[in-house]
Design a protein around this motif. Structure first.
Motif, mmCIF file in Angstrom:
data_model
loop_
_atom_site.group_PDB
_atom_site.id
_atom_site.type_symbol
_atom_site.label_atom_id
_atom_site.label_comp_id
_atom_site.label_asym_id
_atom_site.label_seq_id
_atom_site.Cartn_x
_atom_site.Cartn_y
_atom_site.Cartn_z
ATOM 1 N N LYS A 132 0.829 -1.210 0.000
ATOM 2 C CA LYS A 132 0.000 0.000 0.000
ATOM 3 C C LYS A 132 0.861 1.257 0.000
ATOM 4 O O LYS A 132 0.611 2.188 -0.759
ATOM 5 N N SER A 133 1.871 1.294 0.848
ATOM 6 C CA SER A 133 2.756 2.463 0.909
ATOM 7 C C SER A 133 3.985 2.296 0.020
ATOM 8 O O SER A 133 4.802 3.209 -0.070
ATOM 9 N N SER B 180 6.600 0.376 0.484
ATOM 10 C CA SER B 180 7.764 0.537 1.358
ATOM 11 C C SER B 180 8.361 -0.807 1.741
ATOM 12 O O SER B 180 7.684 -1.833 1.735
ATOM 13 N N MET C 183 10.755 4.000 0.901
ATOM 14 C CA MET C 183 9.416 4.150 0.324
ATOM 15 C C MET C 183 9.615 4.577 -1.122
ATOM 16 O O MET C 183 10.280 5.572 -1.394
#
Length: 187
Positions: free
Chosen positions: A128-129, A131, A149
């Motif tokens: 989702k991020s 990262s 990220m």
């Protein structure tokens, strides 16, 4: 409709059974496939093997605990129990890709278990991020040594899509940050 035993996936940590159904989202599988593909290509002529979500990890034969890491690298393939998908040993490298239903467990219970058992390097990947957290085992606990990220806009000052992450236990085995998250945004 009941699940067949072949399809049902679960983990047992400190006597607690964690059901791993339903399956993780598409993005989770995409990230795992990307990491697996890169590692497989780099390790296929070595004594080590990479596994993706298909081997039950039992750290020893006395313990009832077992987990199913998203990605793990093992170098003692004789530690597989013939005729099963059970591995008895300590992987040198494990990746857990976060899902909404597993994120807390991956960051706490499993992280603590992996450290206690001696897994040298543990990555937590969040699609989702976009990262990656890199943890190295030091004195029995994990030390966070890097957090990246993905910033794939080359016009941005913090552009890092070409950043290379090298596995500590496997010198020369590298993953490029943008390759980890390739095709995550297709859906």
């Amino acid at each position: 409709m009941a699940l067949s035993d072949d399809y049902h996936k679960e983990e047992c940590i400190q006597g607690v059974i964690y059901n791993m159904f339903p399956s993780a989202p598409f993005e989770h599988a995409t990230v795992n496939g990307n990491i697996y593909g890169e590692l497989y290509a780099q390790l296929k002529h070595s004594l080590c093997s990479v596994f993706m979500e298909n081997a039950d990890l039992h750290f020893d034969e006395q313990s009832k605990d077992y987990v199913v890491p998203d990605i793990m690298i093992v170098c003692n393939t004789k530690a597989f129990k013939k005729g099963t998908k059970k591995y008895y040993g300590i992987p040198k490298f494990i990746v857990e890709t976060l899902s909404p239903s597993t994120a807390k467990k991956d960051r706490t219970v499993k992280k603590d278990l992996y450290a206690k058992k001696g897994v040298s390097e543990y990555w937590i990947v969040d699609y989702k991020s976009k990262s990656v957290e890199v943890h190295y085992l030091k004195n029995g606990t994990y030390e966070l040594v890097n957090v990246l990220m993905l910033q794939d806009d080359s016009e941005e000052d913090d552009y890092n899509a070409k950043e290379v992450l090298e596995l500590r236990e496997f010198p020369g085995v590298k993953l490029v940050l943008e390759d980890i998250f390739h095709h995550v945004d297709l859906v």
